[in-house]
Design an enzyme around this catalytic site. Sequence first.
Site, PDB file in Angstrom:
ATOM      1  N   SER A  89       0.831  -1.202   0.000  1.00  0.00           N
ATOM      2  CA  SER A  89       0.000   0.000   0.000  1.00  0.00           C
ATOM      3  C   SER A  89       0.871   1.261   0.000  1.00  0.00           C
ATOM      4  O   SER A  89       1.690   1.443  -0.892  1.00  0.00           O
ATOM      5  CB  SER A  89      -0.969  -0.038   1.194  1.00  0.00           C
ATOM      6  N   HIS A 192      -8.421   1.524  -1.016  1.00  0.00           N
ATOM      7  CA  HIS A 192      -8.229   0.587  -2.132  1.00  0.00           C
ATOM      8  C   HIS A 192      -9.548   0.088  -2.702  1.00  0.00           C
ATOM      9  O   HIS A 192      -9.659  -1.064  -3.121  1.00  0.00           O
ATOM     10  CB  HIS A 192      -7.329  -0.588  -1.706  1.00  0.00           C
TER      11      HIS A 192
END
Length: 306
Positions: A89, A192
């Site tokens: 991430s 996300h």
Amino acid sequence: MIVVACPGQGSQTPGFLAPWLELDGVADSLAAYSEAAQVDLIRHGTESDADTIRDTRIAQPLIVAASLIAAQALVGRAGRTPDGVAGHSVGELAALVGSAVISAEHAMRLVGVRGRAMADAAAQTPTGMSAVIGGDEQTVLARLTELGLSPANYNGGGQIVVAGSLPALAELAEAPVKGTRVIPLQVAGAFHTDYMAPAVAALRSAVAAVVPSDPQIKLWTNRDGSIVTSGASALELIVNQVSSPVRWDLCMSSFADNGITGLIELAPAGALTGLAKRGLRGTPTVAVKTPEDLDAAAELLNGAAA
């Protein structure tokens, strides 16, 4: 092949930067990073409580800054760079620095924009995330579709982080898929997923001002676990990653396919080495939580048993 892994949001803990400030030059680096990210990293990394550093605007710059500090210290201690690097991430921004795609200053400017934009996007609609541990993956995914939830992180080792509306997450927790445990995460947003679309636009605008170089060591992407060879592609991937799933499971599979012999997780470390114990069984790992862990990491990087 030794891979360095840069962790993502949620790995920070109160005061975790304090021991790093004892190293020469770290205070000056953090001051420069603070200016670039528009966040007081020294104060938040040494004094702020857990609730404060959970704020996405603060957490993301803190995590990337810690990984950059640890990476520099590790290379200095070991006398060489790793063979490859990947980030989970927001950790992908630190990985871009580790592979020489962008500078540390550019990474900190971008993570400042990313953190603020994702926090603003999350504030538009109440959403959250939960970890689903165990169970049959296809059955879990089918249940998510029924509830209107999205898989956000495929972490490997039987763990999927899901995201979406709070009522849907509550329903999943109340009636979990057989063989699973559902653990609500302390994050204020469905990262996300499509909920982050406004943040994608903001980050793309910021990235447009950065001129990248091509990676100098192996660099993996969260999109599909493939190795990225173009700096321009690497930047585009970290933009799109904000609203698309993190495929850390595929990254670990690719590490194995490329002959990984050890994994070093940079500060604030622990989560990715934990996943590696399940997804990369038998691979030596070192979690660099504090400067005291640098010697073990340097030994592994230089091919000795950690």
